[in-house]
Design an enzyme around this catalytic site. Structure first.
Site, PDB file in Angstrom:
ATOM      1  N   SER A 144       0.834  -1.300  -0.148  1.00  0.00           N
ATOM      2  CA  SER A 144       0.105   0.092   0.110  1.00  0.00           C
ATOM      3  C   SER A 144       1.003   1.248  -0.063  1.00  0.00           C
ATOM      4  O   SER A 144       1.947   1.199   0.433  1.00  0.00           O
ATOM      5  CB  SER A 144      -0.800   0.071   1.133  1.00  0.00           C
ATOM      6  OG  SER A 144      -1.448   1.214   1.487  1.00  0.00           O
ATOM      7  N   TYR A 157      -1.100  -0.576  10.644  1.00  0.00           N
ATOM      8  CA  TYR A 157      -1.457  -1.401   9.267  1.00  0.00           C
ATOM      9  C   TYR A 157      -0.358  -0.900   8.205  1.00  0.00           C
ATOM     10  O   TYR A 157       0.233  -1.609   7.521  1.00  0.00           O
ATOM     11  CB  TYR A 157      -2.865  -0.863   8.637  1.00  0.00           C
ATOM     12  CG  TYR A 157      -3.076  -1.195   7.247  1.00  0.00           C
ATOM     13  CD1 TYR A 157      -3.384  -2.247   6.518  1.00  0.00           C
ATOM     14  CD2 TYR A 157      -3.135   0.103   6.583  1.00  0.00           C
ATOM     15  CE1 TYR A 157      -3.470  -2.245   5.332  1.00  0.00           C
ATOM     16  CE2 TYR A 157      -3.303  -0.110   5.140  1.00  0.00           C
ATOM     17  CZ  TYR A 157      -3.574  -1.174   4.452  1.00  0.00           C
ATOM     18  OH  TYR A 157      -3.668  -1.484   3.258  1.00  0.00           O
TER      19      TYR A 157
HETATM   20  P1  NAP Z   1     -11.776  -5.625  -0.156  1.00  0.00           P
HETATM   21  O1  NAP Z   1     -12.396  -5.133  -1.300  1.00  0.00           O
HETATM   22  O2  NAP Z   1     -12.485  -5.460   1.275  1.00  0.00           O
HETATM   23  O3  NAP Z   1     -11.782  -7.375  -0.418  1.00  0.00           O
HETATM   24  C1  NAP Z   1     -11.123  -7.966   0.730  1.00  0.00           C
HETATM   25  C2  NAP Z   1     -11.125  -9.359   0.057  1.00  0.00           C
HETATM   26  O4  NAP Z   1     -10.371 -10.199   1.008  1.00  0.00           O
HETATM   27  C3  NAP Z   1     -12.705 -10.102  -0.063  1.00  0.00           C
HETATM   28  O5  NAP Z   1     -12.587 -10.998  -1.154  1.00  0.00           O
HETATM   29  C4  NAP Z   1     -12.567 -10.942   1.253  1.00  0.00           C
HETATM   30  O6  NAP Z   1     -13.375 -12.068   1.397  1.00  0.00           O
HETATM   31  C5  NAP Z   1     -11.123 -11.182   1.269  1.00  0.00           C
HETATM   32  N1  NAP Z   1     -10.516 -11.499   2.710  1.00  0.00           N
HETATM   33  C6  NAP Z   1     -10.473 -10.689   3.935  1.00  0.00           C
HETATM   34  N2  NAP Z   1      -9.730 -11.096   4.774  1.00  0.00           N
HETATM   35  C7  NAP Z   1      -9.237 -12.214   4.300  1.00  0.00           C
HETATM   36  C8  NAP Z   1      -8.493 -13.273   4.854  1.00  0.00           C
HETATM   37  N3  NAP Z   1      -7.787 -13.124   6.218  1.00  0.00           N
HETATM   38  N4  NAP Z   1      -7.971 -14.441   4.260  1.00  0.00           N
HETATM   39  C9  NAP Z   1      -8.531 -14.683   2.940  1.00  0.00           C
HETATM   40  N5  NAP Z   1      -9.314 -13.616   2.387  1.00  0.00           N
HETATM   41  C10 NAP Z   1      -9.860 -12.817   3.041  1.00  0.00           C
HETATM   42  O7  NAP Z   1     -10.164  -5.334   0.073  1.00  0.00           O
HETATM   43  P2  NAP Z   1      -9.322  -4.496  -0.910  1.00  0.00           P
HETATM   44  O8  NAP Z   1      -9.496  -3.107  -0.896  1.00  0.00           O
HETATM   45  O9  NAP Z   1      -9.434  -5.117  -2.417  1.00  0.00           O
HETATM   46  O10 NAP Z   1      -7.928  -4.693  -0.466  1.00  0.00           O
HETATM   47  C11 NAP Z   1      -7.018  -5.710  -1.045  1.00  0.00           C
HETATM   48  C12 NAP Z   1      -5.710  -5.601  -0.961  1.00  0.00           C
HETATM   49  O11 NAP Z   1      -5.310  -4.153  -1.034  1.00  0.00           O
HETATM   50  C13 NAP Z   1      -5.232  -5.467   0.574  1.00  0.00           C
HETATM   51  O12 NAP Z   1      -3.957  -5.707   0.812  1.00  0.00           O
HETATM   52  C14 NAP Z   1      -5.156  -3.831   1.147  1.00  0.00           C
HETATM   53  O13 NAP Z   1      -4.352  -3.819   1.974  1.00  0.00           O
HETATM   54  C15 NAP Z   1      -4.668  -3.433  -0.208  1.00  0.00           C
HETATM   55  N6  NAP Z   1      -4.749  -1.874  -0.439  1.00  0.00           N
HETATM   56  C16 NAP Z   1      -6.092  -1.462  -0.621  1.00  0.00           C
HETATM   57  C17 NAP Z   1      -6.293   0.046  -0.796  1.00  0.00           C
HETATM   58  C18 NAP Z   1      -7.628   0.410  -0.915  1.00  0.00           C
HETATM   59  O14 NAP Z   1      -7.669   1.780  -0.852  1.00  0.00           O
HETATM   60  N7  NAP Z   1      -8.825  -0.193  -1.193  1.00  0.00           N
HETATM   61  C19 NAP Z   1      -5.199   0.599  -0.828  1.00  0.00           C
HETATM   62  C20 NAP Z   1      -3.993   0.311  -0.457  1.00  0.00           C
HETATM   63  C21 NAP Z   1      -3.817  -1.296  -0.550  1.00  0.00           C
HETATM   64  P3  NAP Z   1     -14.061 -12.787   2.461  1.00  0.00           P
HETATM   65  O15 NAP Z   1     -14.904 -11.894   3.426  1.00  0.00           O
HETATM   66  O16 NAP Z   1     -14.835 -13.936   1.998  1.00  0.00           O
HETATM   67  O17 NAP Z   1     -12.778 -13.582   3.343  1.00  0.00           O
END
Ligand code: NAP
Length: 263
Positions: A144, A157
Site C-alpha cells: 500500500s 497497518y
Molecule cells: P476488499 O475489497 O475489502 O476485499 C477483501 C477481500 O479479501 C474479500 O474477497 C474478502 O473475502 C477477502 N479476505 C478478507 N480477509 C481475508 C483473509 N484473512 N483471508 C483470505 N481472504 C480474506 O479489499 P481491497 O481494498 O480489495 O484490499 C485488497 C488489498 O489491497 C489489501 O492487501 C489492502 O491492504 C490493499 N490496499 C487496498 C487499498 C484500497 O484503497 N482499497 C489501498 C492500498 C492497499 P471474504 O470476506 O470472503 O474473506
C-alpha cells in the site's frame, strides 16, 4: 482496448480474491488466458465470485482459504497442484486493518493479527508454493502507499505494509533466478476495505486532490499493474515496488519547509 493474452497456459493463485482488488487481479489474469485459483474466507463469496468469472469465459478454480489458517493455505496449494500440476503466479493480496488506534495504543492481540495476516501469511503461503514454482514464475505482493508514510489513523497497518517492501527485496534475492518477486503499492481505491475513508465525501475529495490525475484508483488499475509485473513483459524486473496511485506523494517527498531552507 484489446487485452493481450500473456498468461495462456499459466496457472495463477490470487489470495483474498472474491471482491475488490483481488477479484480484479484474478479477472485480468483470467481474461489474459490464465487459469485462476481464487480464494477467500467464506464459501459463499468464493462460489459467487467463481460464477462471475466463469461467466466471462475464465477458467476458475475456487478454494476457501483464510490466509492465516495453515491447513487452508496448504489445501490451496495442494489442490491447485493436484488440478493443474504447477503454479506460475502467486499474488498475495490479503490484509486486515482492524484498528484505528495509534501504534502505542494498539492492543497486543491486534498487533499479532496485523503481523499474522498482513506479513506472516504471505511468507508461509510462499513457503508452501515455492517448491511448485518453476523457472519464469512470478510473485506479486500487494502492499500500500500507506507503507511509505503510515497515516495516523492506520499507522500499524501502514507499518506492516512497509514490511512488505522489505519482504519483496529479500524474497526476490532468495527466490532468484527462477522466480521474480515484485510488489504493488496501491493508492486509494474505493472498495469495502477503504469504504470508511472513501464513503466520506469530504475525505474522498481531499484524497482526489492529493493525486496528480485527480481521481481515486480503480480495482482494474491494480489488476493491470499486477498483470504487467506478473507477465513476461516484466521479465527483467524483480525486487521492485510499483506505486499505482495516480501520482500521490510516495517515495520522493521534499517537504515544503525543507525546500524553503534552500531557496
Ligand atoms: P476488499 O475489497 O475489502 O476485499 C477483501 C477481500 O479479501 C474479500 O474477497 C474478502 O473475502 C477477502 N479476505 C478478507 N480477509 C481475508 C483473509 N484473512 N483471508 C483470505 N481472504 C480474506 O479489499 P481491497 O481494498 O480489495 O484490499 C485488497 C488489498 O489491497 C489489501 O492487501 C489492502 O491492504 C490493499 N490496499 C487496498 C487499498 C484500497 O484503497 N482499497 C489501498 C492500498 C492497499 P471474504 O470476506 O470472503 O474473506
Amino acid at each position: 482496448m484489446e487485452i493481450p493474452k500473456r498468461f495462456k497456459g499459466k496457472v495463477a493463485i490470487v489470495t483474498a480474491s472474491t471482491q475488490g482488488i483481488g477479484f480484479s487481479i484474478a479477472e485480468r489474469l483470467g481474461l489474459e488466458g490464465a487459469s485462476v485459483v481464487i480464494s477467500s474466507r467464506r464459501q459463499k463469496n468464493v462460489d459467487v465470485a467463481a460464477e462471475k468469472l466463469r461467466a466471462k469465459g475464465i477458467d476458475v478454480f475456487a478454494v476457501v482459504c483464510h490466509v492465516s489458517n495453515g491447513q487452508q493455505r496448504k489445501d490451496l496449494i495442494d489442490k491447485t497442484v493436484q488440478k493443474y500440476g504447477k503454479i506460475d503466479v502467486v499474488v498475495s493480496n490479503a490484509a486486515a486493518n482492524p484498528s484505528v488506534d495509534s501504534i502505542l495504543q494498539t492492543q497486543e492481540s491486534v498487533l499479532d493479527k496485523l503481523w499474522e495476516i498482513n506479513v506472516k501469511a504471505s511468507i508461509l503461503l510462499l513457503k508452501d508454493a515455492a517448491p511448485h514454482m518453476q523457472k519464469g514464475s512470478s510473485v506479486v505482493i500487494i502492499s500500500s502507499i500507506s507503507g511509505y508514510h503510515p497515516p495516523a489513523a492506520m499507522a500499524m497497518y501502514g507499518v506492516t505494509k512497509t514490511a512488505l517492501f522489505g519482504l519483496t527485496k529479500a524474497l526476490a534475492a532468495e527466490m532468484a533466478p527462477n522466480t521474480r518477486v515484485n510488489c504493488i503499492a496501491p493508492g486509494f481505491v474505493p472498495t469495502n476495505f477503504a469504504s470508511f475513508i472513501t464513503n466520506n465525501a469530504a475525505m474522498r475529495k481531499e484524497l482526489e486532490q492529493q493525486t496528480l490525475l485527480r481521481r481515486l484508483g480503480t480495482t482494474e488499475d491494480m489488476g493491470a499493474a499486477t498483470a504487467f509485473l506478473a507477465s513476461d513483459d516484466a521479465s527483467y524486473i524483480t525486487g521492485e515496488t510499483i506505486v499505482v496511485s495516480g501520482g500521490m506523494p510516495s517515495r520522493l517527498i521534499i517537504s515544503l519547509s525543507w525546500l524553503l531552507l534552500y531557496l
